[in-house]
Write a protein that holds these residues in place. Structure first.
Motif, PDB file in Angstrom:
ATOM      1  N   HIS A   1       0.821  -1.209   0.000  1.00 26.90           N
ATOM      2  CA  HIS A   1       0.000   0.000   0.000  1.00 26.90           C
ATOM      3  C   HIS A   1       0.855   1.258   0.000  1.00 26.90           C
ATOM      4  N   ASP A   2       1.817   1.301   0.905  1.00 23.55           N
ATOM      5  CA  ASP A   2       2.621   2.516   1.053  1.00 23.55           C
ATOM      6  C   ASP A   2       3.504   2.795  -0.156  1.00 23.55           C
ATOM      7  N   THR A   3       3.930   1.746  -0.830  1.00 23.83           N
ATOM      8  CA  THR A   3       4.812   1.981  -1.983  1.00 23.83           C
ATOM      9  C   THR A   3       4.039   2.011  -3.294  1.00 23.83           C
ATOM     10  N   GLY A   4       2.748   1.716  -3.207  1.00 24.56           N
ATOM     11  CA  GLY A   4       1.958   1.683  -4.438  1.00 24.56           C
ATOM     12  C   GLY A   4       2.443   0.614  -5.397  1.00 24.56           C
ATOM     13  N   THR A   5       2.848  -0.499  -4.844  1.00 25.18           N
ATOM     14  CA  THR A   5       3.336  -1.609  -5.675  1.00 25.18           C
ATOM     15  C   THR A   5       2.373  -2.773  -5.545  1.00 25.18           C
ATOM     16  N   SER A   6       2.260  -3.576  -6.605  1.00 21.45           N
ATOM     17  CA  SER A   6       1.369  -4.725  -6.548  1.00 21.45           C
ATOM     18  C   SER A   6       1.900  -5.747  -5.550  1.00 21.45           C
ATOM     19  N   LEU A   7       0.962  -6.476  -4.963  1.00 17.80           N
ATOM     20  CA  LEU A   7       1.330  -7.528  -4.014  1.00 17.80           C
ATOM     21  C   LEU A   7       2.324  -8.505  -4.640  1.00 17.80           C
ATOM     22  N   ASP A   8       2.046  -8.847  -5.876  1.00 17.24           N
ATOM     23  CA  ASP A   8       2.873  -9.810  -6.583  1.00 17.24           C
ATOM     24  C   ASP A   8       4.328  -9.354  -6.649  1.00 17.24           C
ATOM     25  N   GLN A   9       4.501  -8.081  -6.984  1.00 12.16           N
ATOM     26  CA  GLN A   9       5.861  -7.577  -7.106  1.00 12.16           C
ATOM     27  C   GLN A   9       6.523  -7.421  -5.742  1.00 12.16           C
ATOM     28  N   VAL A  10       5.750  -7.017  -4.739  1.00 18.58           N
ATOM     29  CA  VAL A  10       6.321  -6.902  -3.399  1.00 18.58           C
ATOM     30  C   VAL A  10       6.809  -8.268  -2.939  1.00 18.58           C
ATOM     31  N   LYS A  11       6.004  -9.287  -3.204  1.00 19.88           N
ATOM     32  CA  LYS A  11       6.405 -10.633  -2.788  1.00 19.88           C
ATOM     33  C   LYS A  11       7.707 -11.049  -3.455  1.00 19.88           C
ATOM     34  N   LYS A  12       7.789 -10.799  -4.752  1.00 18.66           N
ATOM     35  CA  LYS A  12       9.017 -11.179  -5.460  1.00 18.66           C
ATOM     36  C   LYS A  12      10.214 -10.444  -4.897  1.00 18.66           C
ATOM     37  N   ALA A  13      10.036  -9.144  -4.670  1.00 19.40           N
ATOM     38  CA  ALA A  13      11.140  -8.341  -4.140  1.00 19.40           C
ATOM     39  C   ALA A  13      11.577  -8.859  -2.774  1.00 19.40           C
ATOM     40  N   LEU A  14      10.585  -9.165  -1.931  1.00 15.48           N
ATOM     41  CA  LEU A  14      10.920  -9.655  -0.597  1.00 15.48           C
ATOM     42  C   LEU A  14      11.622 -11.006  -0.681  1.00 15.48           C
ATOM     43  N   CYS A  15      11.180 -11.850  -1.579  1.00 14.54           N
ATOM     44  CA  CYS A  15      11.852 -13.151  -1.738  1.00 14.54           C
ATOM     45  C   CYS A  15      13.331 -12.955  -2.052  1.00 14.54           C
ATOM     46  N   VAL A  16      13.603 -12.039  -2.976  1.00 14.74           N
ATOM     47  CA  VAL A  16      15.000 -11.764  -3.346  1.00 14.74           C
ATOM     48  C   VAL A  16      15.773 -11.221  -2.148  1.00 14.74           C
ATOM     49  N   LEU A  17      15.163 -10.263  -1.454  1.00 18.67           N
ATOM     50  CA  LEU A  17      15.856  -9.628  -0.326  1.00 18.67           C
ATOM     51  C   LEU A  17      16.111 -10.608   0.807  1.00 18.67           C
ATOM     52  N   VAL A  18      15.139 -11.473   1.074  1.00 16.32           N
ATOM     53  CA  VAL A  18      15.322 -12.468   2.129  1.00 16.32           C
ATOM     54  C   VAL A  18      16.395 -13.475   1.717  1.00 16.32           C
ATOM     55  N   GLN A  19      16.350 -13.867   0.460  1.00 14.76           N
ATOM     56  CA  GLN A  19      17.338 -14.828  -0.040  1.00 14.76           C
ATOM     57  C   GLN A  19      18.759 -14.303   0.163  1.00 14.76           C
ATOM     58  N   HIS A  20      18.916 -12.996   0.001  1.00 20.30           N
ATOM     59  CA  HIS A  20      20.250 -12.402   0.104  1.00 20.30           C
ATOM     60  C   HIS A  20      20.550 -11.866   1.493  1.00 20.30           C
ATOM     61  N   ASN A  21      19.760 -12.274   2.482  1.00 18.07           N
ATOM     62  CA  ASN A  21      20.027 -11.916   3.870  1.00 18.07           C
ATOM     63  C   ASN A  21      19.972 -10.411   4.119  1.00 18.07           C
ATOM     64  N   LEU A  22      19.205  -9.718   3.283  1.00 20.71           N
ATOM     65  CA  LEU A  22      19.101  -8.274   3.454  1.00 20.71           C
ATOM     66  C   LEU A  22      17.846  -7.889   4.217  1.00 20.71           C
ATOM     67  N   VAL A  23      16.894  -8.803   4.224  1.00 20.57           N
ATOM     68  CA  VAL A  23      15.634  -8.581   4.943  1.00 20.57           C
ATOM     69  C   VAL A  23      15.341  -9.830   5.766  1.00 20.57           C
ATOM     70  N   SER A  24      14.855  -9.617   6.975  1.00 22.96           N
ATOM     71  CA  SER A  24      14.448 -10.756   7.795  1.00 22.96           C
ATOM     72  C   SER A  24      12.970 -10.591   8.127  1.00 22.96           C
ATOM     73  N   TYR A  25      12.347 -11.654   8.583  1.00 23.76           N
ATOM     74  CA  TYR A  25      10.925 -11.551   8.931  1.00 23.76           C
ATOM     75  C   TYR A  25      10.695 -12.066  10.330  1.00 23.76           C
ATOM     76  N   GLN A  26       9.595 -11.623  10.914  1.00 24.75           N
ATOM     77  CA  GLN A  26       9.218 -12.076  12.251  1.00 24.75           C
ATOM     78  C   GLN A  26       7.710 -12.173  12.348  1.00 24.75           C
ATOM     79  N   VAL A  27       7.243 -13.167  13.064  1.00 28.55           N
ATOM     80  CA  VAL A  27       5.804 -13.295  13.266  1.00 28.55           C
ATOM     81  C   VAL A  27       5.424 -12.481  14.485  1.00 28.55           C
ATOM     82  N   HIS A  28       4.447 -11.590  14.281  1.00 32.31           N
ATOM     83  CA  HIS A  28       4.009 -10.762  15.391  1.00 32.31           C
ATOM     84  C   HIS A  28       2.658 -11.246  15.905  1.00 32.31           C
ATOM     85  N   LYS A  29       2.056 -10.406  16.725  1.00 31.19           N
ATOM     86  CA  LYS A  29       0.758 -10.782  17.299  1.00 31.19           C
ATOM     87  C   LYS A  29      -0.252 -11.081  16.202  1.00 31.19           C
ATOM     88  N   ARG A  30      -1.146 -11.986  16.519  1.00 34.62           N
ATOM     89  CA  ARG A  30      -2.242 -12.357  15.611  1.00 34.62           C
ATOM     90  C   ARG A  30      -1.710 -12.888  14.282  1.00 34.62           C
TER      91      ARG A  30
END
Lengths: 513, 222
Positions: free
Chosen positions: A54-83
């Motif tokens: 929403h904030d970047t005005g990018t499609s979900l599909d593209q955000v997912k791809k970008a995040l996959c790349v970033l996570v693969q390269h250890n540049l982004v990490s994820y965490q499960v939060h509440k709910r």
């Protein structure tokens, strides 16, 4: 802690410099979409998928791809939060490490030759890989460079891989825990990846048998061939992956430790002599695995142990070694300290002090370069005066807070300026390249045509005709461009060395408080 | 601005000294153009370090830059792709290897909901008919039902993705049999859960789809 005061006082322009540089790096390595998402996360902190979209005005599909790349390269990490909401967080400092890739790779080359070099290169280019995947890729690449008929054995590559793991230059990534089927609940929104300390450098028992393969020449035809065969996926055989799920990455901290050790040894060699530096190098080598990356001192080493560990063929007597150790411990630089008398004398390397000296020397030379030798002289005098005052107190930590604060602030400011410099260098390089885009493309086309003509056995005269499509002034322009781009690229690498020294000192200092 | 000085009145409405000029000092000429983009500096920089290592790292850096652009992790925007395709199609065949993330290591929401599988042929029965166009409509409806039940408001996104997916699928040209077999096997090996479909060739560049690749949009655009 007063360290926090400093962090707060620093202008927000420092973060801006970091962000700008991260943006340029991400864009060059992964393209604009990944850059957009990465920079957004660096700016805003941890966010869930939909908010990013929403904030970047990018499609979900593209955000997912970008995040996959970033996570693969250890540049982004994820965490499960509440709910069950998953949030993604970028590691700004890790993005900046991309500047250092050539240095990591070249260092491996010097230590473990071409095989080691390619292993680390593949791990950096792909973020993380299984050992079997790395071995196959590297064997294939090495085979390409060998004479006809020769191939690289998987076993040889595996051996080098094991050595890299043993010396901690590569390490295992946290992995998906093997769940027992006793847990019948719904699968979690994201896996929690774990790794046991003792498993981090444990190489799985694989019997990788095989040899590297050359690419078939038909895949590389240029100029007008019908669509080339898409390369087969790495698992083009039907065997299951033996080490499925066990991924490896380059251990950047270990490289940083190596760079730090190199810098210290080099400083000792410059200030004293070859023998002194070899003794220091030996002490550092003995402490490689036992010293944490932010420790202020190495573990104490006895003169006896050091004597036994000197490189084979280094012929100095025990008495001479002791004399050198005494000299080193007495030197005002205080790189080496004596911590006891047992075992013929116990000695440590003062890592924090060494880093402080190196960082200070860096500052001095920057002042000189930027403001001329007059200013550098003044700067050096001021620092010297401080140094004399320092000697009057035993422990570096007992320096009046104001002095230490000033020092740290100077380092942080200089670090910020270095980051800004690199951003400028990259922008200038991109600018120069863009200005000459048309000419560059023309030159590439001509090269490609010539290459394909040579492959099909064209005559010298024909080749010459094509070459002349590029005029003499154009050639000149291309030469100049190449020279400038080389200079800019080389500058980036060199400024990153400065950043490394300053950040090492900053990190070490921050951790002490 | 300076014209009124001679009449004995202060010419400026602000303190000129605050800006760095002393009173009565001749002001610099009016500049009618923007400052140079890359101005000269007072001190010339110290020459760069040279040596075997430095030279090697320089060459390596430039090589890595080019290599990364060709890797599947480099995601091009549609405009970029057009440029590169036009040029590369004629003179250099640049193809990208596939990359499929290890979904087990990622949050479940990362998996695309799109049911589109590249070049899946009906005769490959392995994936139990999920890929065939006959069952697609039924699947789409089923999916929408599921999502309605979940009611997490992502239906419109999913529907769009499904629609794009079906568009993509009908435009796909011929595919290499071998590659397809490899994809299918990948699919089977890696797929644990039945209800999640994903695009096999998630990160693949659309270069190889023969003559109509200009039209073939691999990545859904919004």
């Amino acid at each position: 802690m007063w360290m926090d005061e400093i962090a707060l006082r620093l202008p927000s322009t420092m973060t801006q410099a970091e962000i700008k540089l991260c943006s340029l790096l991400l864009q060059e390595h992964f393209g604009e979409i990944v850059e957009k998402i990465g920079v957004h996360l660096i700016r805003t902190g941890s966010q869930p998928l939909r908010v990013i979209a929403h904030d970047t005005g990018t499609s979900l599909d593209q955000v997912k791809k970008a995040l996959c790349v970033l996570v693969q390269h250890n540049l982004v990490s994820y965490q499960v939060h509440k709910r069950g909401v998953v949030e993604y967080e970028a590691q700004c400092s890790r993005v900046l490490r991309m500047l250092r890739y050539p240095r990591y790779i070249y260092t491996t080359k010097t230590l473990y030759s071409d095989t080691g070099e390619l292993i680390v290169e593949e791990l950096l280019l792909n973020g993380k890989l299984t050992m079997s995947a790395v071995v196959k890729k590297v064997a294939d690449r090495l085979t390409e460079t060998m004479e006809d008929g020769k191939t690289m054995d998987y076993a040889e590559v595996s051996n080098t891989f094991v050595r890299l793991a043993d010396t901690h230059f590569v390490q295992r990534c946290p992995s998906v825990p093997t769940t027992e089927n006793s847990d019948p609940g719904p699968p979690p929104p994201a896996p929690t990846l774990v790794i046991n300390e003792k498993d981090m450098y444990l190489v799985p028992k694989l019997s990788l048998i095989g040899k590297g393969k050359r690419r078939r020449s038909s895949d590389e035809d240029a100029a007008g061939e019908p669509k080339a065969k898409r390369p087969k996926h790495t698992t083009d055989n039907k065997e299951p992956i033996p080490d499925d799920g066990i991924y490896w990455q380059a251990n950047l901290d270990r490289f940083h430790q190596h760079f730090r050790d190199q810098a210290i040894v080099s400083a000792v060699a410059n200030r004293m002599d070859q023998t002194s530096s070899e003794i220091v190098r030996t002490m550092l080598r003995m402490s490689e695995i036992t010293t944490s990356s932010s420790a202020p001192f190495t573990q104490p080493l006895s003169s006896n142990e050091i004597f036994r560990s000197l490189p084979v063929g280094y012929n100095i007597s025990k008495q001479v070694l002791d004399q050198y150790l005494t000299l080193l411990a007495d030197d005002p630089l205080e790189f080496v300290g004596k911590s006891g008398d047992s075992g013929g004398g116990m000695y440590v390397i003062n890592l924090h002090k060494a880093l402080a000296s190196l960082a200070t020397a860096t500052l001095e030379s920057v002042v000189q370069e930027r403001f001329g030798s007059r200013c550098a002289r003044i700067f050096r005098l001021v620092l010297q005066k401080k140094h004399i005052e320092q000697k009057q107190v035993e422990d570096f930590a007992m320096i009046p807070a104001k002095e230490a604060k000033d020092m740290l602030y100077k380092m942080l400011s200089e670090n910020f300026m270095s980051l800004q410099s690199i951003a400028n260098l990259i922008e200038r390089r991109q600018f120069e390249t863009k200005e000459n885009k048309r000419l560059l493309e023309k030159s590439q086309r001509v090269e490609a045509i010539i290459a394909s003509m040579q492959a099909t056995g064209a005559e010298e005269a024909q080749l010459q005709e094509i070459e002349e499509m590029i005029t003499a002034p154009e050639r000149q322009q291309l030469e100049t461009l190449k020279r400038n781009v080389n200079k800019l690229d080389a500058s980036e690498i060199q400024v990153d060395e400065t950043i490394f020294l300053l950040e090492s000192y900053i990190e070490c200092t921050m951790k002490r408080q | 601005m300076a014209g009124n000085k001679g009449r004995g009145r202060a010419a400026y409405t602000f303190n000129i000294e605050a800006v760095g000029f002393s009173k009565g000092e001749k002001l610099p000429d009016v500049v009618l153009k923007p400052p140079p983009l890359f101005p000269d500096t007072d001190y010339k920089p110290v020459p760069l370090k040279t040596g075997e290592g430095e030279e090697y790292m320089l060459a390596l850096k430039q090589e890595l830059r080019e290599t990364m652009k060709r890797m599947p992790y480099f995601i091009e925007t549609p405009e970029e792709r057009q440029d590169i395709e036009r040029y590369s199609k004629r003179y250099m065949k640049v193809y990208k290897e596939e990359w499929i993330p290890d979904w087990r290591r990622l949050p479940r929401e990362m998996m695309p909901r799109n049911k589109c599988k590249k070049g899946s042929k009906p005769k490959k029965a392995k994936d139990a008919g999920k890929g065939t166009s006959l069952t697609r409509t039924a699947d789409v409806l089923k999916k929408i039902e599921e999502l309605e039940k979940r009611g997490d408001g992502e239906k419109s996104d999913e529907e769009n993705e499904e629609k794009e997916g079906s568009k993509e699928k009908s435009k796909e040209g011929d595919d290499d049999d071998d590659d397809d077999a490899a994809e299918q096997e990948e699919y089977d090996e890696e797929e644990q859960e039945e209800e999640n479909d994903y695009i096999n060739s998630y990160f693949e560049d659309g270069d190889d789809f023969g003559a109509d690749s200009d039209d073939n949009m691999d990545e859904a655009t919004y």
